[in-house]
Enzyme design. Structure first.
Site, short mmCIF file in Angstrom:
data_model
loop_
_atom_site.label_atom_id
_atom_site.label_comp_id
_atom_site.label_asym_id
_atom_site.label_seq_id
_atom_site.Cartn_x
_atom_site.Cartn_y
_atom_site.Cartn_z
N GLY A 29 56.61 44.03 57.75
CA GLY A 29 55.97 43.00 58.56
C GLY A 29 56.37 43.15 60.02
O GLY A 29 57.23 43.96 60.35
N SER A 30 55.75 42.34 60.87
CA SER A 30 55.94 42.53 62.31
C SER A 30 57.36 42.18 62.76
O SER A 30 57.86 42.75 63.74
CB SER A 30 54.92 41.68 63.08
OG SER A 30 55.11 40.30 62.76
N THR A 31 58.05 41.31 62.04
CA THR A 31 59.43 40.98 62.44
C THR A 31 60.39 42.06 61.96
O THR A 31 61.21 42.58 62.71
CB THR A 31 59.84 39.60 61.88
OG1 THR A 31 58.81 38.65 62.18
CG2 THR A 31 61.16 39.15 62.48
N ASP A 88 57.19 34.35 55.53
CA ASP A 88 56.06 33.55 56.01
C ASP A 88 56.41 32.07 56.06
O ASP A 88 55.90 31.34 56.89
CB ASP A 88 54.86 33.77 55.08
CG ASP A 88 54.44 35.21 55.08
OD1 ASP A 88 54.06 35.71 56.15
OD2 ASP A 88 54.54 35.87 54.03
N LYS A 98 56.85 34.86 50.90
CA LYS A 98 56.64 36.16 51.56
C LYS A 98 55.40 36.79 50.99
O LYS A 98 54.82 36.29 50.02
CB LYS A 98 57.85 37.06 51.27
CG LYS A 98 59.08 36.70 52.10
CD LYS A 98 60.27 37.60 51.77
CE LYS A 98 59.97 39.03 51.96
NZ LYS A 98 59.39 39.33 53.30
N GLY A 99 54.96 37.90 51.61
CA GLY A 99 53.88 38.66 51.02
C GLY A 99 52.55 38.56 51.73
O GLY A 99 51.57 39.14 51.28
N GLU A 107 59.12 44.38 47.98
CA GLU A 107 60.14 43.59 48.69
C GLU A 107 61.04 42.87 47.68
O GLU A 107 62.26 42.89 47.77
CB GLU A 107 59.48 42.56 49.61
CG GLU A 107 58.84 43.17 50.83
CD GLU A 107 58.05 42.17 51.63
OE1 GLU A 107 57.62 41.14 51.07
OE2 GLU A 107 57.85 42.42 52.83
O1 DER Z 1 54.55 40.27 53.96
C1 DER Z 1 55.75 40.01 54.08
O2 DER Z 1 56.48 39.72 53.13
C2 DER Z 1 56.31 39.90 55.46
O3 DER Z 1 57.70 40.13 55.46
C3 DER Z 1 56.04 38.48 55.93
O4 DER Z 1 56.67 37.63 55.03
C4 DER Z 1 56.49 38.23 57.35
O5 DER Z 1 55.65 38.99 58.17
P1 DER Z 1 55.73 38.82 59.76
O6 DER Z 1 57.16 39.18 60.13
O7 DER Z 1 54.73 39.83 60.26
O8 DER Z 1 55.38 37.40 60.10
#
Ligand code: DER
Length: 239
Positions: A29-31, A88, A98-99, A107
């Site tokens: 994910g972006s973080t 999320d 998450k997801g 994950e």
């Molecule tokens: O898809 C996931 O599980 C990501 O880790 C999500 O939970 C967080 O994504 P983000 O950092 O892009 O908001």
């Protein structure tokens, strides 16, 4: 500070927990992307060494490979020292949704093998109760008769669309009408709740008992630390 700035601040803070010699779960994910790039940077600078990364998606695998992070998998490293990943939704008990990036199965497999799971979020992810954000709660399902599985998931929560507490929608690929396909060749049914789920343990058990459901996006009692970055600074909350 933009939302992405906050994500980077939280991610970099989490990387401070990384020590040389660790086996690391690399989130998606972006973080989490910021954490992975920071780990790569410290390896390049020689400030970290002897790291083995266990990626939680093909996407993270590619990012880590490009950064020169040595990679392996759960078959070779069944116990992981530390995982860093986004979320999320985070509730006050550090339970997660998450997801939304579609990687929840890998994950959860990686992060349930970790001694520590450090979750990194910007403050917009903090909720009073899971399901309360009105955004998707992902469920990975087998493609075979996915609509039947979706209906069974809805009926768990008194759904059936409309006034029901839950609506299930098949996740579609970007722009196209085709179903989104996960790294594991499954589909994702996103559940949209009218309000907080409430008894998340009971909901988890009930969902996992449906034949056709592979895994859901609630990560219960798994996070050991949550780092949240907001306009007023960074908070670190331990289980
Ligand atoms: O898809 C996931 O599980 C990501 O880790 C999500 O939970 C967080 O994504 P983000 O950092 O892009 O908001």
């Amino acid at each position: 500070l933009t939302q992405d700035d906050l994500k980077q601040i939280a991610a970099y803070k989490a990387v401070e927990f990384v020590e040389s010699g660790m086996v690391l779960g690399l989130g998606t994910g972006s973080t989490a992307t910021h954490a992975v790039s920071r780990i790569g940077e410290l390896l390049q600078q020689g400030k970290l060494e002897n790291i083995v990364g266990i990626p939680t998606s093909k996407k993270t695998h590619e990012q880590a490979l490009a950064l020169g992070i040595p990679l392996s998998d759960l078959d070779h490293h069944p116990i992981i020292d530390l995982a860093i990943d986004g979320a999320d939704e985070v509730d006050p008990d550090l339970n997660l949704v998450k997801g939304r990036g579609g990687s929840l199965l890998r994950e959860k497999m990686v992060e349930s093998a970790c001694r520590r799971l450090v979750v990194v979020v910007d403050e917009s992810k903090l909720v009073d109760g899971l399901g309360g954000s009105g955004l998707a709660m992902p469920v990975e399902v087998v493609p075979f008769c996915w609509a039947h599985t979706a209906r069974r998931l809805e009926s768990l929560f008194g759904g059936g669309g409309g006034a029901g507490r839950c609506v299930a929608k098949l996740r579609r690929a970007e722009g196209g009408g085709e179903p989104f396909v996960t790294d594991n060749a499954n589909y994702i049914v996103d559940l949209y709740f009218a309000g907080p789920i409430g008894d998340v343990e009971a909901a988890s058990d009930a969902m996992l008992r449906i034949a056709g459901v592979v895994e859901h996006g609630m990560f219960l009692d798994m996070a050991t630390t949550v780092i949240a970055a907001g306009a007023c600074g960074v908070t670190v909350k331990n289980k």
